[in-house]
Motif scaffolding. Structure first.
Motif, PDB file in Angstrom:
ATOM      1  N   LEU A 161      36.579  33.086  34.046  1.00  0.00           N
ATOM      2  CA  LEU A 161      37.869  32.523  34.414  1.00  0.00           C
ATOM      3  C   LEU A 161      38.886  33.566  34.852  1.00  0.00           C
ATOM      4  N   SER A 162      38.696  34.815  34.488  1.00  0.00           N
ATOM      5  CA  SER A 162      39.731  35.802  34.801  1.00  0.00           C
ATOM      6  C   SER A 162      39.952  35.977  36.297  1.00  0.00           C
ATOM      7  N   PRO A 163      38.903  36.160  37.103  1.00  0.00           N
ATOM      8  CA  PRO A 163      39.174  36.272  38.537  1.00  0.00           C
ATOM      9  C   PRO A 163      39.804  34.997  39.103  1.00  0.00           C
ATOM     10  N   LEU A 164      39.504  33.862  38.512  1.00  0.00           N
ATOM     11  CA  LEU A 164      40.092  32.615  38.973  1.00  0.00           C
ATOM     12  C   LEU A 164      41.604  32.641  38.786  1.00  0.00           C
ATOM     13  N   ILE A 165      42.040  33.066  37.622  1.00  0.00           N
ATOM     14  CA  ILE A 165      43.475  33.139  37.367  1.00  0.00           C
ATOM     15  C   ILE A 165      44.110  34.193  38.251  1.00  0.00           C
ATOM     16  N   SER A 166      43.408  35.288  38.436  1.00  0.00           N
ATOM     17  CA  SER A 166      43.911  36.325  39.325  1.00  0.00           C
ATOM     18  C   SER A 166      44.087  35.754  40.728  1.00  0.00           C
ATOM     19  N   ALA A 167      43.120  34.946  41.161  1.00  0.00           N
ATOM     20  CA  ALA A 167      43.218  34.333  42.482  1.00  0.00           C
ATOM     21  C   ALA A 167      44.418  33.400  42.555  1.00  0.00           C
ATOM     22  N   ILE A 168      44.615  32.623  41.506  1.00  0.00           N
ATOM     23  CA  ILE A 168      45.753  31.703  41.492  1.00  0.00           C
ATOM     24  C   ILE A 168      47.050  32.491  41.550  1.00  0.00           C
ATOM     25  N   GLY A 169      47.117  33.568  40.765  1.00  0.00           N
ATOM     26  CA  GLY A 169      48.313  34.415  40.783  1.00  0.00           C
ATOM     27  C   GLY A 169      48.576  34.975  42.164  1.00  0.00           C
ATOM     28  N   MET A 170      47.499  35.415  42.816  1.00  0.00           N
ATOM     29  CA  MET A 170      47.621  35.962  44.166  1.00  0.00           C
ATOM     30  C   MET A 170      48.124  34.893  45.115  1.00  0.00           C
ATOM     31  N   SER A 171      47.616  33.678  44.947  1.00  0.00           N
ATOM     32  CA  SER A 171      48.043  32.572  45.799  1.00  0.00           C
ATOM     33  C   SER A 171      49.541  32.330  45.659  1.00  0.00           C
ATOM     34  N   ILE A 172      50.005  32.271  44.412  1.00  0.00           N
ATOM     35  CA  ILE A 172      51.435  32.066  44.177  1.00  0.00           C
ATOM     36  C   ILE A 172      52.238  33.221  44.770  1.00  0.00           C
ATOM     37  N   MET A 213      48.388  40.949  37.455  1.00  0.00           N
ATOM     38  CA  MET A 213      48.378  42.198  36.678  1.00  0.00           C
ATOM     39  C   MET A 213      47.733  42.004  35.315  1.00  0.00           C
ATOM     40  N   VAL A 214      48.101  40.913  34.635  1.00  0.00           N
ATOM     41  CA  VAL A 214      47.521  40.712  33.308  1.00  0.00           C
ATOM     42  C   VAL A 214      46.008  40.595  33.417  1.00  0.00           C
ATOM     43  N   MET A 215      45.532  39.862  34.390  1.00  0.00           N
ATOM     44  CA  MET A 215      44.098  39.672  34.511  1.00  0.00           C
ATOM     45  C   MET A 215      43.399  40.983  34.854  1.00  0.00           C
ATOM     46  N   VAL A 216      44.016  41.786  35.708  1.00  0.00           N
ATOM     47  CA  VAL A 216      43.349  43.021  36.106  1.00  0.00           C
ATOM     48  C   VAL A 216      43.333  44.020  34.951  1.00  0.00           C
ATOM     49  N   PHE A 217      44.426  44.075  34.203  1.00  0.00           N
ATOM     50  CA  PHE A 217      44.462  45.050  33.119  1.00  0.00           C
ATOM     51  C   PHE A 217      43.815  44.549  31.843  1.00  0.00           C
ATOM     52  N   ARG A 218      43.816  43.257  31.647  1.00  0.00           N
ATOM     53  CA  ARG A 218      43.266  42.760  30.406  1.00  0.00           C
ATOM     54  C   ARG A 218      42.590  41.417  30.669  1.00  0.00           C
ATOM     55  N   PRO A 219      41.370  41.448  31.204  1.00  0.00           N
ATOM     56  CA  PRO A 219      40.733  40.208  31.661  1.00  0.00           C
ATOM     57  C   PRO A 219      40.515  39.179  30.561  1.00  0.00           C
ATOM     58  N   GLN A 220      40.432  39.631  29.310  1.00  0.00           N
ATOM     59  CA  GLN A 220      40.161  38.624  28.282  1.00  0.00           C
ATOM     60  C   GLN A 220      41.418  37.930  27.834  1.00  0.00           C
ATOM     61  N   GLY A 221      42.556  38.242  28.468  1.00  0.00           N
ATOM     62  CA  GLY A 221      43.784  37.576  28.064  1.00  0.00           C
ATOM     63  C   GLY A 221      44.585  38.471  27.131  1.00  0.00           C
ATOM     64  N   LEU A 222      45.815  38.103  26.905  1.00  0.00           N
ATOM     65  CA  LEU A 222      46.690  38.962  26.127  1.00  0.00           C
ATOM     66  C   LEU A 222      46.241  39.084  24.676  1.00  0.00           C
TER      67      LEU A 222
END
Lengths: 325, 263, 493
Positions: free
Chosen positions: A125-136, C464-473
């Motif tokens: 799920l992390s790249p997915l959220i990153s993608a969403i963040g990038m979209s916003i 940024m959060v995802m890139v630095f800490r992919p498992q969440g805060l």
């Protein structure tokens, strides 16, 4: 946030060709047919980007719709500048397309390097959220840098004389879109099938580790995938913007969701699947809107998707991935 | 007494046009340790998958004897039903729950052996608390059985390989099976670990009176621990008998060593 | 030297990249083209500066891990920053509206604070290398000092099941340290409406609603691993249930609260049943489709749902006497606080129970889970139903709070925000969801001063959060079980 309503627009909406409501006539059917084909072509162009990226790194690139939008905006900007300099229409079209392609490809490349590459081995799920963040981020970037208004987009496709008799159901603009998409799809298929990079892309999509072991430069292949996908979306963006006649910072989001739906419909990860899915979606929307009701336009699209996935979970042309126990 | 714990008749499994299992017959008697051996690709894991409900066999019948008395046909049942009946398995490629602790992995095994309602879980009434305590206690027992109790609150992924295999066995044991199915339990283990594993399997059979069916490639272990052996090749049963009988069987030798071996 | 050239090239790349959109502003409505060349310069300089910061920070973090000699350049850069920070504090005029320096601070430095706060390694005693960072990032200093009160010197910090605990996690894990904090928090929460004006109370109610939504989705995604992108549909069901029942039958808030939960659960089951076979991303897109279908039906079935114009004049929760708007907001705050505490309680209980373990097993490995006797279908449906219940619950609250609802409050964007709260905060972790909501909802609310950049920072922050800490805060932690063998043996006999 202001949201563009696709049923209205400067050019008369997504189906500007529907001038005459003569339900039941052949002309009307053809109008819807070509309208759907046009729409489907755009969906296919965007869907290809989604499906190629998914096939290679199993990521839903939520920011792809924004790349499409940025392509359209770049086209608008270039067209605006060249327009003031007095270039001929076709010239503007090609230069705008070229610029849109170049810059969208650059954005796609950069987005991948910043937001997705560090997350190659992260939980799903992390790249997915990153993608969403990038979209916003990209949406608001364009919003702040340009404007939130609906900007009129100049018509870039000239009307040809030989098109006159066909004008009752298809316009030059639509033919441009359909023709370009056809060209691009054929080129892409040949590319994937016959070139070294195309083979490398297929190999990486099937088994990344093995591809690495046989010497494929996986990072470059992935970057290339993003670049190509973004370029395709940019072509679609400029052409449809010219057809509809207006753009807005938010229209990439909706188009993106629909196109992603189309990619899944056809089987995500499958290039012919994306083309097929795009066409089916385009036609479904056109005919449903034309013959049933235009209010529930979006419902038809999603309902179709839900139905198909319930009975064929991997999409129409998707590969059935059963796990080895 | 002589009703077999597991009775498989005429089992066939087709994948499209490929017949992976062809008329396989197998029997595991109460309290027996039976080994299933054969070259790679013979269909042994497919066999396991058929009897545990992951695949539905194309033909054939599978009978189990959960309580030692009544025969139950288990074709086409879902895997969790099969486990509820009392057949638990381990996997060829270890399938633990990586982000759960060692103890919790075993507690999952207890899931089908207790009932706690959702409301009970929220309210933590006496019944639920007693159930949870029992689950924890029994799971610890299983960990002690395989020697992993020190690592109870450690993440399952952090365990060394051999310990992970033993954890899978503990987890399977927690479901209180009457038949334990082990898929290559000794794979990747050194001789010492293999010896410990043999002792564990014997201990399980002797103390808990559980029948064991295991797939294995380590011949030394197979010969020493099994009561009977079945040999498969190309989806068919090619031999059956005690370890001595099987080791002298010419078909078996041919299957493993090829045509030229004359002993 | 090589690095400087690289940095310059990267800056040039970004200048090229942003050239059309940032430099050329095309206004086709009025046929004007504006050339903003300065923007290109800002981008170039800005990217250079960011790279310098990034390298300096990495350098110092690397120094902390080894015993290296002083590095003058890195040290100098990092000392300048606290000086800038002090200058900002000193010169800030709190009466005037926020201007450029404030915006820069909030956008650049505040996120860096958060990131450092969460990344500080625990394995070494802090020494001189850490001083620039600590001055620059005071929150970590404060937390360390506080924790020092509760921990014996030299005691190793290790949390079972978590690989690299960050400072926040270490703090959360320390029960003794947390108890006074929780108590303080509770007291603050109860007194909050009395201390601030009702606008802030309203923001808090909103914040609490999002937490509950996040907790509900946490069950579906974080615990059971079912990627649901249409969660907002259950929220909508709860809200419309109250609105319609109140409108047509005059049912009061308290009666509809449980009804909303039931409706939510039923819809969860209805959604869950057809999608049982779907996995991963396919499940995501179908649930997204369902969410959109619900919204579109709400918009278009005007005869039933009043369409885009929505339903207004919904009753607030009834009280003994009539309340003014301020008082009603306070009342709503306390109701929501109670519901939030209840939700946290129930979800925590569920997480460490038999069903919670079954969900986690389902998420990790569906096949092994079935092989261990867990009914996959029942477990999935339970997850959907229980997750949706909470959304239905707060849907009712939302309708009562705003007294007017329309389909525009229940779009895909809302589903995405709830998803982000769960993932950014830390999937499967309850304090994680609260942290996620804090960071993604509350902080942007408080930063309304930088309105235009708010969403931009929001998106950048998520990345940024995802890139630095992919498992969440906050990482999810599993329960630690104690087993006293002697006691158990006695119990058996």
């Amino acid at each position: 946030m202001g949201r563009p309503d696709w049923s209205q627009g400067a050019g008369g909406g997504p189906f500007p060709g529907i001038y005459f409501k003569r339900v039941g006539t052949m002309d009307y059917f053809l109008e819807l047919f070509f309208g759907g084909l046009t729409r489907g072509s755009i969906y296919a162009l965007i869907a290809l980007g989604y499906t190629m990226v998914y096939g290679i790194i199993e990521l839903i690139n939520f920011a792809h719709g924004e790349i499409y939008m940025i392509g359209a905006f770049t086209g608008l900007i270039v067209a605006g500048v060249l327009g003031t300099l007095g270039f001929p229409m076709l010239g503007i079209l090609f230069v705008a397309l070229a610029c849109a392609v170049i810059w969208s490809a650059a954005y796609g490349y950069t987005v991948e390097k910043i937001a997705y590459k560090p997350l190659r081995n992260a939980p799903r799920l992390s790249p997915l959220i990153s993608a969403i963040g990038m979209s916003i981020f990209l949406q608001n970037y364009v919003l702040l840098a340009q404007t939130s208004d609906f900007l009129p987009f100049p018509k870039l496709t000239p009307d040809f004389a030989f098109m006159e008799p066909l004008r009752s159901f298809v316009s030059t603009s639509e033919l441009f879109i359909i023709g370009s998409t056809l060209l691009v799809c054929v080129a892409l298929t040949l590319f994937i099938k016959y070139t070294r990079l195309g083979k490398a892309m297929r190999a990486t999509a099937q088994n990344r580790k093995m591809a690495m072991l046989v010497g494929v430069k996986v990072d470059k292949v992935i970057s290339a995938t993003f670049v190509i996908g973004s370029a395709l979306a940019a072509v679609g963006g400029v052409l449809i913007a010219s057809h509809i006649g207006q753009i807005n910072f938010y229209f990439g989001f909706i188009a993106g969701v629909k196109a992603f739906t189309a990619a899944v419909l056809g089987g995500i990860g499958s290039v012919p699947g994306a083309m097929l899915g795009g066409l089916i979606l385009g036609w479904t929307e056109a005919f449903a809107t034309g013959y049933v009701s235009s209010d529930y336009e979006d419902v038809f699209a999603f309902a179709l998707l839900v139905l198909i996935l319930i009975f064929r979970p991997e999409g129409i042309l998707g590969k059935d991935s059963t796990q080895k126990v | 007494m002589n009703n077999p714990a597991l009775d498989v008749r005429g089992l066939c499994m087709d994948f499209g046009g490929l017949r992976a299992l062809n008329q396989v017959e197998l029997e595991v008697r109460q309290g027996e340790i039976v080994a299933l051996i054969g070259p790679n690709g013979a269909g042994k894991t497919t066999f396991f998958n058929c009897i545990t409900g992951i695949y539905t066999p194309t033909q054939g019948e599978i009978f189990a004897l959960p309580d030692g008395k009544n025969r139950v046909k288990i074709n086409g049942r879902k895997p969790n039903h099969v486990t509820e009946l009392g057949m638990a398995r381990t996997f060829q490629n270890i399938r633990l729950f990586p982000s759960m602790t060692v103890l919790e992995n075993v507690m999952i095994g207890r899931h089908c052996r207790n009932r706690s309602s959702i409301l009970g879980s929220v309210l933590r009434d006496r019944h639920t608390r007693a159930q949870e305590a029992e689950v924890v206690a029994r799971s610890y027992e299983m960990l002690e059985l395989v020697g992993l109790e020190r690592w109870a609150n450690e993440l399952a992924t952090n365990l060394p390989y051999g310990a992970q295999r033993r954890l899978e066995i503990a987890r399977a044991m927690a479901t209180e099976p009457f038949l334990l199915l082990l898929d290559e339990p000794a794979a990747g283990m050194n001789p010492q670990e293999t010896l410990r594993l043999e002792e564990l399997i014997d201990h399980i059979r002797d103390t808990y009176h559980i029948a064991v069916l295991l797939i294995e490639h380590d011949m030394k272990m197979v010969m020493s621990v099994s009561d009977r052996i079945y040999v498969m090749d190309y989806g068919q049963r090619i031999a059956e008998g005690t370890p001595e009988e099987v080791s002298k069987n010419p078909d078996v030798i041919k299957a493993y060593l090829g045509e030229d071996a004359h002993d | 030297m090589q690095q400087i050239i690289r940095a310059l090239l990267v800056s040039l790349w970004f200048m090229f990249l942003t050239f059309p959109i940032l430099v050329i502003k095309v206004d086709t409505i009025n046929d004007i083209i504006v050339w903003r060349w300065m923007n290109a310069l800002y981008i170039g300089a800005g990217v250079l500066l960011l790279q310098a910061l990034w390298h300096a920070w990495k350098h110092v973090h690397a120094l902390r891990k080894e015993d290296r000699d002083r590095d003058a350049v890195a040290w100098a850069v990092l000392v300048c920053l606290p000086v800038l920070w002090l200058a900002w504090i000193a010169t800030r005029n709190t009466d005037k509206p926020l201007h450029v320096a404030d915006k820069v601070f909030m956008i650049l430095v505040a996120p860096l604070w958060l990131v450092d706060f969460l990344r500080s390694p625990q394995d070494r005693q802090p020494d001189w290398h850490d001083w620039p960072c600590m001055i620059l990032f005071p929150p970590s200093l404060l937390v360390r000092a506080y924790l020092g009160l509760f921990r014996a010197r030299g005691e190793a910090v290790s949390i079972p099941g978590v690989e690299h605990p960050n400072l926040l996690q270490t703090m959360l894990e320390n029960q003794k340290a947390m108890r006074p904090l929780y108590l303080l928090l509770l007291v603050l929460a109860v007194c909050y409406p009395q201390m601030v004006e009702f606008y802030q109370t309203n923001i808090m109610v909103n914040f609490m609603i999002w937490i509950v939504l996040g907790l509900g989705l946490n069950i579906v995604i974080g615990l059971a691993g079912l990627l649901d992108l249409g969660f907002v549909a259950f929220y909508a069901v709860g809200a419309y249930a109250y609105a319609l029942l109140n409108h047509h039958f005059g049912l009061s808030f308290w009666y509809v609260l449980p009804i909303g939960m039931v409706f939510g659960a039923v819809c969860g089951l209805l959604l869950g049943y057809p999608v049982l076979r779907l996995r991963g991303d396919y499940l995501a897109i179908v649930t997204l489709g369902f969410g959109e279908i619900i919204r579109l039906v709400l918009e278009n079935w005007s005869s039933f749902t009043h369409g885009p114009s929505g339903i207004s004049n919904i009753d607030r929760p009834p009280f003994v006497t009539d309340l003014s708007i301020m008082q009603a907001t306070e009342y709503m705050y306390y109701i929501m606080l109670g519901l939030l505490l209840m939700t946290i309680f129930v979800v925590t209980r569920l997480k460490n129970s038999r069903i919670g373990r079954a969900w986690l097993a389902l998420k990790e490995d569906e096949i092994a889970c079935q092989a261990m006797g867990i009914d996959k279908t029942k477990t999935k449906l339970t997850a959907f139903a229980l997750g949706a219940t909470w959304a239905g619950l707060v849907g009712v609250v939302f309708a009562a709070k705003t007294t007017f609802i329309n389909p525009m409050s229940f779009t895909l964007m809302e589903s995405i925000i709830i998803l982000s709260i769960v993932v950014v905060g830390g999937m499967g972790s309850i304090p994680g969801v609260i942290t996620g909501a804090l960071v993604l909802i509350l902080v942007p609310e408080w930063l309304r001063g930088v309105e235009e950049y708010r969403m931009l920072a929001f998106g950048a922050f998520m990345v940024m959060v995802m890139v630095f800490r992919p498992q969440g805060l906050v990482s999810a932690r599993r329960k630690v079980y104690q087993y006293d063998k002697a006691k158990a043996v006695n119990a058996h006999e």
